[in-house]
Enzyme design. Structure first.
Site, PDB file in Angstrom:
ATOM      1  N   HIS A   1      17.843   0.212  11.580  1.00 53.70           N
ATOM      2  CA  HIS A   1      16.692  -0.057  10.702  1.00 53.70           C
ATOM      3  C   HIS A   1      15.368   0.142  11.459  1.00 53.70           C
ATOM      4  O   HIS A   1      15.283  -0.165  12.657  1.00 53.70           O
ATOM      5  CB  HIS A   1      16.781  -1.482  10.160  1.00 53.70           C
ATOM      6  CG  HIS A   1      15.814  -1.766   9.059  1.00 53.70           C
ATOM      7  ND1 HIS A   1      14.630  -2.430   9.266  1.00 53.70           N
ATOM      8  CD2 HIS A   1      15.843  -1.438   7.748  1.00 53.70           C
ATOM      9  CE1 HIS A   1      13.976  -2.508   8.111  1.00 53.70           C
ATOM     10  NE2 HIS A   1      14.694  -1.915   7.179  1.00 53.70           N
TER      11      HIS A   1
ATOM     12  N   HIS B   1      19.016  -7.432  14.027  1.00 53.59           N
ATOM     13  CA  HIS B   1      19.448  -8.686  13.402  1.00 53.59           C
ATOM     14  C   HIS B   1      19.908  -8.422  11.977  1.00 53.59           C
ATOM     15  O   HIS B   1      19.513  -7.433  11.360  1.00 53.59           O
ATOM     16  CB  HIS B   1      18.294  -9.708  13.394  1.00 53.59           C
ATOM     17  CG  HIS B   1      17.124  -9.269  12.553  1.00 53.59           C
ATOM     18  ND1 HIS B   1      16.178  -8.388  13.011  1.00 53.59           N
ATOM     19  CD2 HIS B   1      16.796  -9.541  11.274  1.00 53.59           C
ATOM     20  CE1 HIS B   1      15.297  -8.160  12.060  1.00 53.59           C
ATOM     21  NE2 HIS B   1      15.643  -8.839  10.986  1.00 53.59           N
TER      22      HIS B   1
ATOM     23  N   ASP C   1      18.482 -11.484   4.431  1.00 54.47           N
ATOM     24  CA  ASP C   1      17.976 -10.326   5.157  1.00 54.47           C
ATOM     25  C   ASP C   1      19.196  -9.429   5.427  1.00 54.47           C
ATOM     26  O   ASP C   1      20.229  -9.920   5.903  1.00 54.47           O
ATOM     27  CB  ASP C   1      17.345 -10.826   6.479  1.00 54.47           C
ATOM     28  CG  ASP C   1      16.184  -9.978   6.953  1.00 54.47           C
ATOM     29  OD1 ASP C   1      15.432  -9.434   6.117  1.00 54.47           O
ATOM     30  OD2 ASP C   1      16.017  -9.853   8.189  1.00 54.47           O
TER      31      ASP C   1
ATOM     32  N   LYS D   1      17.581  -8.106   0.925  1.00 55.19           N
ATOM     33  CA  LYS D   1      16.335  -7.371   1.165  1.00 55.19           C
ATOM     34  C   LYS D   1      16.351  -6.740   2.544  1.00 55.19           C
ATOM     35  O   LYS D   1      17.068  -7.192   3.425  1.00 55.19           O
ATOM     36  CB  LYS D   1      15.136  -8.311   1.007  1.00 55.19           C
ATOM     37  CG  LYS D   1      15.186  -9.480   1.972  1.00 55.19           C
ATOM     38  CD  LYS D   1      14.053 -10.442   1.740  1.00 55.19           C
ATOM     39  CE  LYS D   1      14.089 -11.570   2.742  1.00 55.19           C
ATOM     40  NZ  LYS D   1      13.935 -11.160   4.147  1.00 55.19           N
TER      41      LYS D   1
ATOM     42  N   CYS E   1       9.068 -14.556   6.500  1.00 58.58           N
ATOM     43  CA  CYS E   1       9.639 -14.361   5.159  1.00 58.58           C
ATOM     44  C   CYS E   1       9.253 -15.458   4.166  1.00 58.58           C
ATOM     45  O   CYS E   1       9.030 -15.164   2.984  1.00 58.58           O
ATOM     46  CB  CYS E   1      11.144 -14.173   5.263  1.00 58.58           C
ATOM     47  SG  CYS E   1      11.548 -12.602   6.068  1.00 58.58           S
TER      48      CYS E   1
ATOM     49  N   ASP F   1      16.516 -16.796   3.689  1.00 53.37           N
ATOM     50  CA  ASP F   1      17.148 -16.290   4.924  1.00 53.37           C
ATOM     51  C   ASP F   1      17.768 -17.358   5.837  1.00 53.37           C
ATOM     52  O   ASP F   1      17.565 -17.325   7.066  1.00 53.37           O
ATOM     53  CB  ASP F   1      16.125 -15.478   5.735  1.00 53.37           C
ATOM     54  CG  ASP F   1      15.630 -14.230   5.008  1.00 53.37           C
ATOM     55  OD1 ASP F   1      16.068 -13.999   3.875  1.00 53.37           O
ATOM     56  OD2 ASP F   1      14.789 -13.501   5.579  1.00 53.37           O
TER      57      ASP F   1
END
Ligand code: VGL
Ligand code: ZN
Length: 198
Positions: free
Chosen positions: A53, A82, A47, A107, A152, A9
């Protein structure tokens, strides 16, 4: 021994001025580019969330970023919006040498489940396919760098160890969010899983 560098990321939204800025997130890019030269395989994660979301605070009435809510799969920290799919914030840092990567794993696309790990979504069940990719290529050792150390990178390193790889994290090429001691907790969890912190 076949080795992989897993770059987590390194995206604009996790760098200073980004929507979920990680302090010093931009400082690791040139070292990561240098490091890439030493591996059999380079994989980047990105990401990649749809608008609205379920990990975003704005998707939960009366909630603020960094509040924690119960999801069907467990506790979930709520984040500012984000890494919206196709946005500038979701792009890799412009100095990251993406040309060396053989694969990019996106992801967090399922609106109902967050995904910190490069291997499994936060329900700990839904796979990204990355384990199959590495196993098919005969990768045995995975080295991790990127953002953020305590989310992450941490989840990805723990999953990699549980999947049977030899796993190391280059802490100097990572930066943390460090929410309520989450960095220290993450370091202990990773060590307990057999991850080497370098
Ligand atoms: C991350 C929070 C939300 C990370 C991604 O890359 O560590 N953290 N989404
Ligand atoms: Zn995210």
């Amino acid at each position: 021994m076949k080795t992989a560098l897993l770059v987590i990321d390194v995206q604009n939204d996790f760098c200073p001025a980004g929507a979920l800025a990680v302090a010093g997130g931009n400082e690791i890019v040139s070292d990561i580019n240098q490091e890439m030269k030493r591996y059999d395989c380079i994989v980047l994660t990105q990401d990649w969330h749809p608008k609205g979301h379920s990990s975003f605070a704005i998707s939960h009435q009366g909630k603020n970023p960094l509040d924690v809510v119960k999801m069907p799969y467990g506790d979930q920290v709520l984040w500012p919006e984000h890494c919206i799919q196709g946005s500038k914030g979701a792009e890799f840092h412009c100095k990251l040498d993406t040309d060396r990567a053989s694969a990019v794993i996106r992801k967090g696309s399922n609106p109902l489940i967050d995904s910190y790990s490069a291997f499994f979504e936060n329900d700990r069940r839904t796979t990204t396919g990355l384990d199959g990719y590495f196993k098919t290529l005969g990768i045995k050792e995975i080295y991790l760098v990127g953002l953020a150390t305590d989310f992450c990178v941490n989840y990805s390193a723990q999953d990699a160890a549980k999947l049977g790889y030899t796993v190391s994290v280059f802490e100097g090429m990572c930066r943390a969010i460090d929410l309520n001691g989450s960095l220290e907790l993450a370091r202990n969890e990773m060590r307990d899983c057999g991850v080497e912190l370098i």
